[in-house]
Motif scaffolding. Structure first.
Motif, PDB file in Angstrom:
ATOM      1  N   LYS A 262      11.289 -11.284  -5.520  1.00 44.26           N
ATOM      2  CA  LYS A 262      11.723 -12.610  -5.070  1.00 44.26           C
ATOM      3  C   LYS A 262      11.157 -13.743  -5.913  1.00 44.26           C
ATOM      4  O   LYS A 262      11.611 -14.884  -5.805  1.00 44.26           O
ATOM      5  CB  LYS A 262      11.293 -12.803  -3.618  1.00 44.26           C
ATOM      6  CG  LYS A 262      12.019 -11.849  -2.678  1.00 44.26           C
ATOM      7  CD  LYS A 262      11.656 -12.166  -1.257  1.00 44.26           C
ATOM      8  CE  LYS A 262      12.395 -11.268  -0.302  1.00 44.26           C
ATOM      9  NZ  LYS A 262      11.637 -11.024   0.912  1.00 44.26           N
ATOM     10  N   SER A 263      10.139 -13.438  -6.710  1.00 44.65           N
ATOM     11  CA  SER A 263       9.542 -14.468  -7.576  1.00 44.65           C
ATOM     12  C   SER A 263       9.057 -13.833  -8.870  1.00 44.65           C
ATOM     13  O   SER A 263       8.862 -12.618  -8.929  1.00 44.65           O
ATOM     14  CB  SER A 263       8.317 -15.122  -6.929  1.00 44.65           C
ATOM     15  OG  SER A 263       8.413 -15.192  -5.557  1.00 44.65           O
ATOM     16  N   CYS A 290      15.841 -16.988  -9.296  1.00 40.35           N
ATOM     17  CA  CYS A 290      14.518 -16.590  -8.819  1.00 40.35           C
ATOM     18  C   CYS A 290      13.481 -17.602  -9.315  1.00 40.35           C
ATOM     19  O   CYS A 290      13.519 -17.981 -10.483  1.00 40.35           O
ATOM     20  CB  CYS A 290      14.288 -15.205  -9.430  1.00 40.35           C
ATOM     21  SG  CYS A 290      12.791 -14.424  -9.060  1.00 40.35           S
TER      22      CYS A 290
END
Ligand code: KG4
Ligand code: ZN
Length: 330
Positions: A262-263, A290
């Motif tokens: 997610k990052s 992202c």
């Protein structure tokens, strides 16, 4: 919880005091004493000299830190236990153990790279986990899957030189001085990135590993055989920097897609490079939607704040169990 962090793994002597909970990170004190000017004249770090300077610098910085924050108020000590130069590590580790003994405090031996990855948490940033960390420093180039702070899996690493090491060696062979990263970045500014054709080693390999020694050697041969004039050195810096960035960005994007994180975290000394931040940030946004997180420049390079933060996420132990380990594995 108040944590005293100590970092002496390479050539920076650093001490921080951080007030940290699972929700916030507040830096109460931080200081870094750089040895850059001393090692500059040797064109690289001399381990024996680095250790001697740590001995001179560490005590006075701790004394300054304790002027506003009493030893009694410290809940835990965190020190870089490895990886790094053994002679440098020993100064921080033995000092931290002595304090833990004298003050009767728990202590954590921190992995330096975990520190770099958690440097991202300064200023209370809320990160969506899992994240993919691109760790680029003078000693390491790794892609690490971070499920959450404390849970890591290395999915790729350099087979030879680290990215920062390549910047340093290329700068040295071009006669630009030490440390090479900032010098090359400075010279590459506003220069053409395609004046020289350089390889992008392993960019299409079927894994997440890296290799930078071939790129460094390509610059060496170009410089030696084509007798590049002084007026073209800045263009050569730009071409080298771009080649390194292209590989780092391509592999990070590919890994982020595969692991669906997610990052993205961009950390370590080389993450101070603005072009790398820009290129990875743009790709992350365009290809992946992202967010990319990178620390403030002062927390990209070695610092004790990141070590204190990592100290929060590890179980403390008795001082007698802590050992400097230059080959510490995460
Ligand atoms: O993380 P760090 O301070 O120490 C290690 O753990 O190795 O990283 C130092 C490395 C050096 O190789 C230095 O040349 C590189 O980070 N570096 C940079 C930049 N600033 C520092 N590389 C590229 N661009 C920069 N602006
Ligand atoms: Zn480092």
């Amino acid at each position: 919880m108040k944590i005293l962090g100590i970092e002496t793994s390479c050539d920076d002597t650093s001490v921080s005091i951080v007030d940290i909970s699972s929700k916030r990170v507040k830096v109460l004190f931080e200081a870094v004493s750089s040895q850059e000017n001393i090692h500059k004249k040797y064109g690289g770090i001399v381990p024996e000299v680095a250790a001697r300077k740590h001995i001179e610098n560490l005590g006075p910085i701790i004394e300054t830190a304790l002027k506003k924050h009493s030893a009694k108020s410290i809940d835990r000590i965190a020190v870089t236990a490895g990886p790094g130069l053994i002679t440098s590590l020993l100064i921080g580790v033995e000092t931290a153990k002595t304090l833990a003994y004298a003050w009767n405090k728990p202590i954590v031996g921190v992995h330096h790279i975990e520190g770099h990855m958690l440097s991202i948490l300064v200023n209370n940033r809320q990160i969506d986990w899992p994240a993919l960390a691109l760790v680029v420093s003078g000693g390491h180039t790794e892609l690490v899957l971070v499920k959450r702070p404390g849970t890591y899996k290395i999915i790729g690493e350099t087979q030879d030189d680290a990215a920062g090491e390549a910047f340093d060696k290329v700068a040295k062979l071009l006669g630009l001085g030490y440390p090479g990263g900032p010098m090359i970045e400075q010279r590459a500014k506003k220069r053409k990135v395609d004046s020289f054709e350089l390889p992008r080693p392993m960019i299409n390999s079927n894994n997440f590993d890296f290799s930078f020694s071939g790129l460094k050697t390509a610059v060496l041969y170009l410089h030696r055989d084509r007798k590049i004039p002084k007026s073209k050195i800045n263009d050569l810096c730009a071409s080298f920097q771009q080649a390194a960035i292209d590989v780092l960005v391509a592999k990070t994007v590919k890994a982020t897609k595969k692991y669906n994180t997610k990052s993205i975290l961009l950390v370590g000394g080389v993450s101070a490079n603005q072009q790398l931040r820009k290129a990875l940030g743009q790709q992350a946004k365009k290809d992946l939607g992202c967010p990319l997180y990178s620390p403030a420049i002062k927390h990209s390079t070695d610092n004790a704040t990141m070590i204190a933060i990592a100290g929060f996420f590890n179980k403390p132990t008795h001082w007698s169990k802590i050992k400097a380990d230059p080959n510490f594995c995460i």
